[in-house]
Design a protein around this motif. Structure first.
Motif, short mmCIF file in Angstrom:
data_model
loop_
_atom_site.label_atom_id
_atom_site.label_comp_id
_atom_site.label_asym_id
_atom_site.label_seq_id
_atom_site.Cartn_x
_atom_site.Cartn_y
_atom_site.Cartn_z
N GLN A 1 21.40 -3.35 -10.58
CA GLN A 1 20.44 -3.16 -9.51
C GLN A 1 19.61 -4.51 -9.10
O GLN A 1 19.47 -4.81 -7.90
CB GLN A 1 19.34 -2.22 -9.73
CG GLN A 1 19.82 -0.71 -9.76
CD GLN A 1 18.83 0.28 -10.57
OE1 GLN A 1 18.04 -0.04 -10.96
NE2 GLN A 1 19.50 1.56 -10.45
N SER A 2 19.61 -5.38 -9.93
CA SER A 2 18.88 -6.70 -10.05
C SER A 2 19.84 -7.46 -9.16
O SER A 2 19.35 -8.19 -8.12
CB SER A 2 18.41 -7.13 -11.21
OG SER A 2 17.49 -6.45 -11.75
N GLU A 3 21.07 -7.47 -9.53
CA GLU A 3 21.88 -8.16 -9.09
C GLU A 3 22.36 -7.87 -7.57
O GLU A 3 22.19 -8.84 -6.39
CB GLU A 3 23.22 -8.33 -9.66
CG GLU A 3 23.48 -9.11 -10.69
CD GLU A 3 25.06 -9.45 -11.01
OE1 GLU A 3 25.92 -8.78 -10.66
OE2 GLU A 3 25.22 -10.34 -11.87
N HIS A 4 22.08 -6.68 -7.09
CA HIS A 4 22.48 -6.03 -5.89
C HIS A 4 21.36 -6.52 -4.85
O HIS A 4 21.45 -6.82 -3.83
CB HIS A 4 22.58 -4.60 -5.69
CG HIS A 4 22.76 -4.11 -4.41
ND1 HIS A 4 21.72 -3.50 -3.80
CD2 HIS A 4 23.82 -3.85 -3.78
CE1 HIS A 4 22.22 -2.95 -2.73
NE2 HIS A 4 23.55 -3.39 -2.52
N ARG A 5 19.88 -6.29 -5.49
CA ARG A 5 18.96 -6.53 -4.86
C ARG A 5 18.87 -8.37 -4.52
O ARG A 5 18.30 -8.61 -3.24
CB ARG A 5 17.63 -6.32 -5.67
CG ARG A 5 16.10 -6.64 -4.94
CD ARG A 5 15.13 -6.23 -5.51
NE ARG A 5 14.94 -6.34 -6.91
CZ ARG A 5 15.26 -5.60 -8.09
NH1 ARG A 5 15.74 -4.21 -7.79
NH2 ARG A 5 14.99 -5.90 -9.01
N LEU A 6 19.19 -9.17 -5.33
CA LEU A 6 19.20 -10.58 -5.16
C LEU A 6 20.14 -10.84 -4.04
O LEU A 6 19.98 -11.53 -3.35
CB LEU A 6 19.72 -11.04 -6.48
CG LEU A 6 19.64 -12.71 -6.29
CD1 LEU A 6 18.25 -13.16 -5.38
CD2 LEU A 6 19.98 -13.40 -7.76
N ALA A 7 21.21 -10.24 -4.16
CA ALA A 7 22.53 -10.36 -3.11
C ALA A 7 22.11 -9.95 -1.88
O ALA A 7 22.41 -10.65 -0.79
CB ALA A 7 23.73 -9.70 -3.55
N VAL A 8 21.34 -8.88 -1.73
CA VAL A 8 20.73 -8.46 -0.34
C VAL A 8 19.88 -9.31 0.27
O VAL A 8 20.04 -9.56 1.47
CB VAL A 8 20.28 -7.11 -0.76
CG1 VAL A 8 19.64 -6.74 0.76
CG2 VAL A 8 21.24 -5.92 -1.02
#
Length: 476
Positions: A234-241
């Protein structure tokens, strides 16, 4: 063991053998069903969720195995504390044959008479505690000698509360078996009251729950690992977004370039996410007004998904902008992009198309690196531009990229896109569905209307990967 006598309630009657047999049959049927689920859940162990599911199945099987053993013991009754050994024809004693199932999963029972200071143990309890069946059972004062030092106080408190305050016992402690093996034992018991209400004795049932607790720890550990994996994802996804949104800001209406002067291009673009929203790819679109009045148009795609890809895409786009502002032509720009990608620590591949438009001559100079060629729409028809030579970025060192030129006319519409814009189609297969929109593009009033047509036509379908589209309409 003598029957339990209590002043406040009569002793319960044991269940009938037939009803216990029926429960055993149901338990074994359920064991087979759970074991089938466990076999279906087998994997290489790389997926935290699959490891957690497998651990839950193992835990359920441990509990069902224990239940099966306990029901069988309920049906058969407790074994004697000191079974008579069989004798061979020579008169030499041999140990009795082992009973069915795991002995450590069976339940042992005990009763301690406070009036006579006598203890009575079942045969299973000797086995659980690792005691010699021929030795006398331990009294309540001697029982803590088997327990780990750090658990003795807990056992003493449970026994004291039972004998003095008539509280039921329900707790666990660890014992040390001969040879140093540590096992976890669960103990449940109650005081047996005399007719005057005083405590006459204490009875208890004990079972080895070491394997059960080990399975529960495995479930807990895999659950925690799954939660950490999810949090990390989730953290990686949020940063990628956030990276993607910073590079690809949503265009509200047609893009107006900031410089003063006549408006020569009507621009609009859109990013279409994948059907699986967790997949953040490396697609980009960009339009930049250069110092000499020309306009840079580019779209591209870095292979892969996640933070590293989104970060790499932002790096490439920054390099494209920097080199274009320095006056680098599209062909040379692609060569240097290839060198940049080839020099990265983690190997990656990318595709891109870069267009340099001069409004005073309406000349479009462009180059591509393994990317779909721009589509040109004029007078209600469309065609794909003939692509100059160019390989994927990062595919080979020292690659040379050719350039092509095209003269545009007022009213022309240029469509740049990344692969996968048309779901289920890639490369040349995606051209015809897009060219089929030519007449509708001709009737559109703006670049934004054209982008809206593309999104309405292809944006609602399931797509494996994200895609970008950029439309440039020549206005003067």
């Amino acid at each position: 063991m003598p029957p339990h006598l209590s002043a406040d309630r009569p002793a319960a009657q044991p269940p009938g053998r037939g009803s216990v047999d029926a429960l055993i049959t149901q338990t074994r049927r359920l064991k087979g069903d759970v074991d089938a689920v466990r076999r279906d859940a087998q994997s290489d162990g790389s997926d935290p969720r699959e490891r957690w599911q497998r651990a839950l199945c193992d835990l359920a099987l441990h509990q069902l195995n224990d239940l099966d053993e306990h029901l069988a013991q309920l049906r058969d009754g407790p074994s004697p504390a000191s079974p008579e050994p069989a004798a061979t024809p020579t008169g030499q004693a041999v140990p009795p044959a082992p009973r069915r199932g795991s002995l450590l999963s069976r339940v042992g029972s005990a009763e301690w008479n406070l009036l006579t200071d006598e203890a009575s143990w079942s045969g299973e309890l000797f086995e659980i505690l690792g005691r010699d069946p021929s030795a006398p059972p331990l009294t309540l004062d001697e029982l803590p000698s088997l327990v780990l030092d750090e658990d003795r106080r807990h056992l003493t408190a449970m026994v004291t509360d039972c004998l003095i305050d008539a509280k039921p016992i329900d707790g666990e402690f660890r014992i040390v078996r001969p040879g140093g093996e540590v096992r976890t034992v669960h103990m449940m018991g109650e005081p047996v009251l005399d007719t005057d209400g005083s405590t006459a004795s204490m009875w208890a049932v004990l079972r080895d729950v070491s394997e059960l607790r080990r399975s529960q720890r495995t479930v807990s550990e895999t659950r925690d690992s799954l939660q950490r994996h999810r949090h990390h994802a989730q953290s990686e996804h949020r940063l990628a977004v956030e990276l993607q949104e910073a590079v690809l800001p949503p265009w509200r209406g047609s893009l107006r370039l900031p410089r003063q002067g006549p408006r020569t291009l009507d621009l609009s673009a859109h990013h279409l996410p994948s059907s699986t929203s967790t997949l953040i790819g490396g697609n980009w679109y960009d339009a930049l007004e250069l110092a000499d009045g020309a306009t840079l148009l580019s779209v591209g795609d870095l292979t892969g998904h996640g933070v590293a890809v989104a970060s790499g895409m932002a790096t490439l786009l920054g390099a494209v902008r920097g080199m274009a502002m320095a006056g680098t032509q599209p062909g040379q720009l692609m060569s240097w992009l290839n060198q940049l990608l080839d020099a990265t620590v983690q190997p990656a591949l990318g595709s891109a198309v870069c267009c340099h438009y001069r409004p005073e001559t309406r000349t479009l100079t462009w180059a591509q690196a393994g990317h779909p060629a721009p589509l040109l729409f004029r007078d209600g028809t469309g065609r794909r531009l003939s692509a100059p030579d160019g390989v994927l970025l990062g595919a080979t060192s020292g690659a040379v990229y050719a350039q092509a030129e095209e003269t545009l006319e007022v009213g022309d519409l240029l469509l740049l896109h990344t692969d996968g814009l048309v779901p289920g189609h890639s490369g040349a297969d995606s051209v015809n569905p897009l060219l089929g929109l030519a007449s509708r593009f001709g009737a559109a009033h703006s670049a934004q209307d054209c982008v809206r047509l593309v999104v309405e036509e292809f944006g609602e379908s399931e797509r494996e990967d994200s895609a970008c589209v950029l439309v440039a309409r020549v206005t003067s």
